[in-house]
Motif scaffolding. Structure first.
Motif: not given
Length: 372
Positions: A253-254, A286-287, A309-314, A337, A339
């Motif tokens: 998750n980043k 989400g974002a 800006d988020y990539q990963g699970d809630d 960032q 992580e």
């Protein structure tokens, strides 16, 4: 023994050395500066037994000798003078007379031989670092070092030198900072733990300096030589914890976010957090990043939303806001960032930009348990 020196030049040197002297010393001689005169070279030293620092300056003189002068008295006197030459003369009645343009001042001195000799660093390994690089490495890490007397190894900064890079690490078990320079290396691998006091002195003196610093070290002591100054200190004895083991490797998750915006939000929201836990909650979906805090005892609560800006699970994760602000504050990038893997695993904070080539900073902050 007699010498003539500029008042402001002398004061500047003494103010730096004064940082070594403790407010209360076990040995009365340690309340003094040691003045050692060898013709036109005057070497002044200060010590607290653990750390000794000396600097050499040019003066007008053709005599030799060594005396110890009360540090507080000399500093307080010099601070009041405008720039002018001062003449120091050692009189027969165990006093030193200082003559300025307007007056004469006499103070008692102690014998220079009573002053403890600095430790010699034998069988030393050496490496050379640029002053500014060392100062940056110290200021990026020292804030994360612990204050716990029961765990002395964690109250300093861990220096790890190798042929590839130099790494500096500090941790207090709640937060950890690892600072690496790949553009500087040592001739051989070495590890030692530096106490905070000499590091703070070095940080203050070397900030913005392009002097090279020669670092010599063995099992028990380290010596830093730069410009006209030498600092020798005793190292912290003990083995540093294996910090690599606590840095989580898999962090799917980043979160990338504007540093200043994030810092200001955390600061504002934390005002409403519980005064003992300083707990804030990050809720990411989400974002959108939702930062909230609540102090149930006083019915205070706050919540802010930021776009990110988020990539990963809630996920929801709790942090101590003091540690988080300290760390974000210590980075000087535009974006950071964060992580994460799980709400109970450490979060890793890194700058996205603003670093020199070969410079790496990794900050780790332990989460706090959220009570839902």
């Amino acid at each position: 023994m007699k010498f003539i020196v500029s008042s402001t030049y002398l004061l500047k040197q003494l103010q730096v050395l004064g940082g070594v002297i403790n407010n209360s010393n076990t040995l009365p001689i340690l309340d003094n500066f040691l003045f050692e005169l060898n013709h036109s070279k005057l070497t002044i030293s200060a010590s607290d037994l653990e750390t000794t620092m000396s600097s050499t300056m040019e003066v007008e003189s053709d005599s030799e000798g060594s005396i110890a002068l009360p540090a507080r008295l000399v500093l307080d006197t010099l601070k009041t003078f405008p720039e002018q030459p001062l003449t120091f003369v050692v009189e027969d009645n165990n006093t030193v007379e200082i003559s300025s343009n307007h007056g004469k001042y006499a103070l008692a001195y102690a014998d220079g031989n009573e002053f403890p000799n600095p430790v010699s660093v034998e069988d030393a390994s050496t490496t050379t670092i640029m002053g500014d690089v060392l100062a940056t490495a110290i200021s990026k890490t020292i804030f994360a070092a612990g204050n716990d007397d029961l765990r002395p190894v964690m109250s300093g900064v861990f220096f790890q030198f190798s042929q590839d890079n130099l790494t500096f690490v500090a941790t207090d078990a709640h937060k950890l900072v690892k600072y690496t320079r790949e553009d500087v290396s040592a001739s051989e691998s070495a590890e030692f733990i530096m106490p905070k006091k000499p590091l703070n002195l070095l940080k203050g003196i070397l900030a913005g300096s392009d002097d090279d610093v020669l670092v010599e070290y063995n099992e028990s002591n380290a010596k830093f030589t730069f410009h006209d100054s030498v600092l020798i200190c005793r190292l912290i004895d003990g083995k540093y914890p294996n910090y690599e083991a606590v840095i989580p490797k898999e962090n799917p998750n980043k979160l990338v976010i504007d540093r200043t915006q994030f810092l200001n939000s955390v600061r504002r929201v934390s005002i409403f957090s519980n005064k003992t836990t300083h707990q804030i909650r990050l809720k990411i979906a989400g974002a959108e990043l939702n930062i909230s805090a609540e102090d149930i005892d006083y019915s205070n609560k706050a919540e802010e939303r930021l776009s990110c800006d988020y990539q990963g699970d809630d996920m929801q994760i709790g942090f101590n806001s003091r540690f988080l602000t300290e760390m974000i504050n210590n980075l000087n990038s535009d974006n950071v960032q964060l992580e994460m893997s799980l709400p109970n695993r450490a979060g890793i904070l890194t700058p996205i930009d603003g670093l020199d080539e070969g410079e790496h900073v990794t900050m780790l902050v332990m989460p706090v348990m959220l009570n839902n």
